[in-house]
Design a protein around this motif. Sequence first.
Motif, PDB file in Angstrom:
ATOM      1  N   VAL A  58      17.927 -14.443  26.570  1.00 15.70           N
ATOM      2  CA  VAL A  58      17.047 -14.546  27.287  1.00 15.70           C
ATOM      3  C   VAL A  58      17.401 -12.258  27.979  1.00 15.70           C
ATOM      4  O   VAL A  58      16.746 -11.595  27.501  1.00 15.70           O
ATOM      5  CB  VAL A  58      16.220 -14.242  28.425  1.00 15.70           C
ATOM      6  N   ASP A  59      18.901 -12.467  28.071  1.00 12.11           N
ATOM      7  CA  ASP A  59      19.022 -11.035  28.064  1.00 12.11           C
ATOM      8  C   ASP A  59      19.007 -10.142  27.248  1.00 12.11           C
ATOM      9  O   ASP A  59      19.379  -9.079  27.232  1.00 12.11           O
ATOM     10  CB  ASP A  59      21.451 -11.490  29.132  1.00 12.11           C
ATOM     11  N   GLY A  60      19.623 -11.140  25.695  1.00 11.21           N
ATOM     12  CA  GLY A  60      18.935  -9.708  24.873  1.00 11.21           C
ATOM     13  C   GLY A  60      17.803  -8.632  24.674  1.00 11.21           C
ATOM     14  O   GLY A  60      17.291  -7.910  24.460  1.00 11.21           O
ATOM     15  N   LEU A  61      16.975  -9.317  25.195  1.00 11.22           N
ATOM     16  CA  LEU A  61      15.547  -9.291  24.984  1.00 11.22           C
ATOM     17  C   LEU A  61      15.787  -8.250  26.076  1.00 11.22           C
ATOM     18  O   LEU A  61      14.542  -7.410  25.925  1.00 11.22           O
ATOM     19  CB  LEU A  61      14.216 -10.031  25.455  1.00 11.22           C
ATOM     20  N   LEU A  62      15.591  -8.237  27.144  1.00 13.04           N
ATOM     21  CA  LEU A  62      15.744  -7.230  28.881  1.00 13.04           C
ATOM     22  C   LEU A  62      15.996  -5.920  28.453  1.00 13.04           C
ATOM     23  O   LEU A  62      15.892  -4.796  28.022  1.00 13.04           O
ATOM     24  CB  LEU A  62      16.959  -8.325  29.267  1.00 13.04           C
ATOM     25  N   LEU A  63      17.897  -6.648  27.097  1.00  7.97           N
ATOM     26  CA  LEU A  63      19.128  -5.461  27.108  1.00  7.97           C
ATOM     27  C   LEU A  63      17.911  -3.790  26.097  1.00  7.97           C
ATOM     28  O   LEU A  63      17.633  -3.362  25.882  1.00  7.97           O
ATOM     29  CB  LEU A  63      19.953  -5.908  26.458  1.00  7.97           C
ATOM     30  N   HIS A  85      15.042  -2.173  27.921  1.00  4.57           N
ATOM     31  CA  HIS A  85      15.213  -1.023  28.505  1.00  4.57           C
ATOM     32  C   HIS A  85      16.155  -0.032  27.234  1.00  4.57           C
ATOM     33  O   HIS A  85      15.488   0.757  27.444  1.00  4.57           O
ATOM     34  CB  HIS A  85      16.151  -0.795  29.116  1.00  4.57           C
ATOM     35  N   LEU A  86      16.687  -0.093  26.099  1.00  4.77           N
ATOM     36  CA  LEU A  86      17.355   0.103  24.887  1.00  4.77           C
ATOM     37  C   LEU A  86      16.498   1.603  24.682  1.00  4.77           C
ATOM     38  O   LEU A  86      16.409   2.566  24.027  1.00  4.77           O
ATOM     39  CB  LEU A  86      18.053  -0.573  24.080  1.00  4.77           C
ATOM     40  N   TYR A  87      14.983   0.490  23.904  1.00  2.00           N
ATOM     41  CA  TYR A  87      14.395   1.330  23.239  1.00  2.00           C
ATOM     42  C   TYR A  87      13.763   2.246  24.289  1.00  2.00           C
ATOM     43  O   TYR A  87      12.594   2.951  23.624  1.00  2.00           O
ATOM     44  CB  TYR A  87      13.228  -0.319  22.622  1.00  2.00           C
ATOM     45  N   GLU A  88      12.851   1.496  25.406  1.00  2.00           N
ATOM     46  CA  GLU A  88      12.511   2.509  26.176  1.00  2.00           C
ATOM     47  C   GLU A  88      13.368   4.245  26.711  1.00  2.00           C
ATOM     48  O   GLU A  88      12.334   4.776  26.221  1.00  2.00           O
ATOM     49  CB  GLU A  88      11.900   1.528  27.204  1.00  2.00           C
ATOM     50  N   ARG A 134       7.010  -8.614  27.116  1.00  2.00           N
ATOM     51  CA  ARG A 134       7.255  -7.192  27.505  1.00  2.00           C
ATOM     52  C   ARG A 134       7.944  -6.306  26.270  1.00  2.00           C
ATOM     53  O   ARG A 134       8.010  -4.898  26.359  1.00  2.00           O
ATOM     54  CB  ARG A 134       8.156  -6.860  28.743  1.00  2.00           C
ATOM     55  N   LEU A 135       9.095  -6.649  25.352  1.00  2.00           N
ATOM     56  CA  LEU A 135       9.592  -6.333  24.230  1.00  2.00           C
ATOM     57  C   LEU A 135       8.572  -6.278  23.159  1.00  2.00           C
ATOM     58  O   LEU A 135       8.169  -4.555  22.443  1.00  2.00           O
ATOM     59  CB  LEU A 135      10.671  -6.922  23.746  1.00  2.00           C
ATOM     60  N   LEU A 136       7.876  -6.519  23.000  1.00  2.00           N
ATOM     61  CA  LEU A 136       6.964  -6.667  21.907  1.00  2.00           C
ATOM     62  C   LEU A 136       5.924  -5.555  22.621  1.00  2.00           C
ATOM     63  O   LEU A 136       5.006  -5.113  21.769  1.00  2.00           O
ATOM     64  CB  LEU A 136       5.743  -7.779  21.998  1.00  2.00           C
ATOM     65  N   ALA A 137       5.730  -5.114  23.764  1.00  2.00           N
ATOM     66  CA  ALA A 137       5.134  -3.778  24.019  1.00  2.00           C
ATOM     67  C   ALA A 137       5.049  -2.524  23.669  1.00  2.00           C
ATOM     68  O   ALA A 137       5.112  -1.893  23.002  1.00  2.00           O
ATOM     69  CB  ALA A 137       4.388  -3.814  25.334  1.00  2.00           C
ATOM     70  N   VAL A 138       6.880  -2.672  23.302  1.00  2.00           N
ATOM     71  CA  VAL A 138       7.628  -1.502  23.566  1.00  2.00           C
ATOM     72  C   VAL A 138       7.483  -1.698  21.674  1.00  2.00           C
ATOM     73  O   VAL A 138       7.400  -0.318  21.008  1.00  2.00           O
ATOM     74  CB  VAL A 138       8.613  -1.753  23.772  1.00  2.00           C
ATOM     75  N   ARG A 148      -1.217  -4.745  26.710  1.00  2.00           N
ATOM     76  CA  ARG A 148      -0.920  -4.051  25.793  1.00  2.00           C
ATOM     77  C   ARG A 148       0.091  -4.306  23.774  1.00  2.00           C
ATOM     78  O   ARG A 148       0.106  -3.542  23.374  1.00  2.00           O
ATOM     79  CB  ARG A 148       0.048  -2.514  26.439  1.00  2.00           C
ATOM     80  N   ALA A 149       0.931  -5.268  24.667  1.00  2.00           N
ATOM     81  CA  ALA A 149       1.807  -6.620  23.762  1.00  2.00           C
ATOM     82  C   ALA A 149       0.306  -6.882  22.267  1.00  2.00           C
ATOM     83  O   ALA A 149       0.184  -6.374  21.544  1.00  2.00           O
ATOM     84  CB  ALA A 149       2.207  -7.155  23.530  1.00  2.00           C
TER      85      ALA A 149
END
Length: 583
Positions: free
Chosen positions: A228-233, A236-239, A324-328, A383-384
């Motif tokens: 989960v922490d990796g998904l969040l990181l 933010h990295l891709y954004e 949220r990561l899928l939306a990015v 959006r995802a």
Amino acid sequence: QVGSAVLSRPPPMPAHRHLPPTPEKLEALSLALKSSDVGQVAVAADLLARLTENPDNARLLCTHCRGEALLKTCLDLAVQPTVPSDTRADVLMVLKNSLGVSEGQSIICKDSLLRPILEAPPHDLRSKADDDQPKASCQEDAGKAQGAGEGENPVSPESPQATAKAEATLPSPCEEVAALVRHAWLGLALTAVVSTQGCVLEGPQDLSCLQDAVLDLCDHRQDQQACVDGLLLLQHLYERRGPCFLGPQEAQKLARLLRWGLGEMDTASAAVGTAPPASLPTLEPRFGGGSAPKGGAGSCPEPPTPPSVTGKAPQGEAVSQALRLLAVVGPMPCFRAALFRVEDEELESEQLQASAVQHINVTITCLFNAMQTTGAMDAIAWRAMSTVAEVKSVRRLMRVHPQVKSLFRCLLSSLGAADRALTEQLVSFLKQIFTGATDQFLSTEPIMFDNMGRSDGLKRLLSALLQSWRDNADTVHRGNIVAFLADAMFFSSFTDAWQVHAQARDLISILFDALLWKGVEGTAGLALGNFVSANGHIDLILDHERATHSISNVGWFLKRTPPGWDTKMQIYYLWRGLRSRKG
């Protein structure tokens, strides 16, 4: 005497003290951290980790005369292979907490001091001690757990056998320490990326190294919270820097991580009638790199909020972060190809092999379940959904999926929230899932009509769209409304329901307005032409007080626009409307 004794007793010490450290204490901790005594280093690192949890204390440490030297010592200890894992976790936490204040950022982020840490995830930094005794104990614990689960008859939860089996499945000391190091490293990387807006990474090579390290580290079979922490990181990295360095192999790893986050393991197991594999037991919380700090570069964001658990992710958190990561990354064709295993996005669903269709349906089930459980009121989650619905075969299978009715019911409920950002994404998803719906006209119309709630549901939908049109003048949003209406009006069941709507004339008015909007003119003509194609609808068009004006506008548009799809659609509207009343 007893009473006086009680009254004279000093008050108890507070449970959590945040006394500012004195210069003498910081001096002593700095010297102990450089000591050759492993025990002194471990104690000093532990005290500093606890001390810097308070941002004010972290700021005092960074501004101390030995603060910069102390932080550089922590940077050195974090990459030394001989440092014990618990000490490494502590110094990583000191660095993470110090990055939460601007004074710490100015020290740690200069001269690429963080690069050796960010490029080396914890599994590459095992100490020699970790490779001996703890590893053997881990294997021994795994053997005990396997032996406890094989060849045994069912026993009562209170029996000694059940107790022994439960104890065998508890995480070993080396697993607990490894989890602490993973979370401390992820927390440091997350804070570094967010607090510096990604500027701590100097180029594509740094971005690629950090991405690969996170993908390799996030193994959900070992540690759910790390995943989960990796998904969040990664989000933010891709954004902040963009996923431009996402290659085919990285896309495959990211797709596996996202499918886990969306709960595909449980969905696939349920589909074949088997129970999902048991997750690791929860570890006691100590370190965490949970939610990202607020603020931008140069600001003093609060440290990331620690997660509630260490070994097992809180329920719904993995799903939310995955959406949220899928939306990015969803707009990227290479990622969508890895997620759905479809190389050509324009393929019809009938052209896919049975195994590919099954895989896509399982992924769609995960997405639909995720939206109904955690993403119904999240604009980013919708959006995802819009990004993945851009794939032709995916949206075709979405339209006939057994759970699409529940998803549309969820969508209609969310439309009533009167939230502007949420409504924009809901309309965008409607536009995408109805794009090309006429390809499945005979099979899709009764299904979509029923899934949208029949006449009552369609009336609720139109009322919400008209209200959103009045409240939101954004051209893109209004264009999405017109595009959805144009595709939906191919279905006579939809136009039949909207013809008798109390606001049917308002619907015609907004389409008349759209006839002159750049980029929407043809879509508006298509919608009007489809609307009057059914019996009885022509009166709403030609008896409208602005009908003559709209026809004049079409003539004006045709004189000034070279032939193309837009002009063709406006002529289509004229033909459908005027042929019914000759002369």
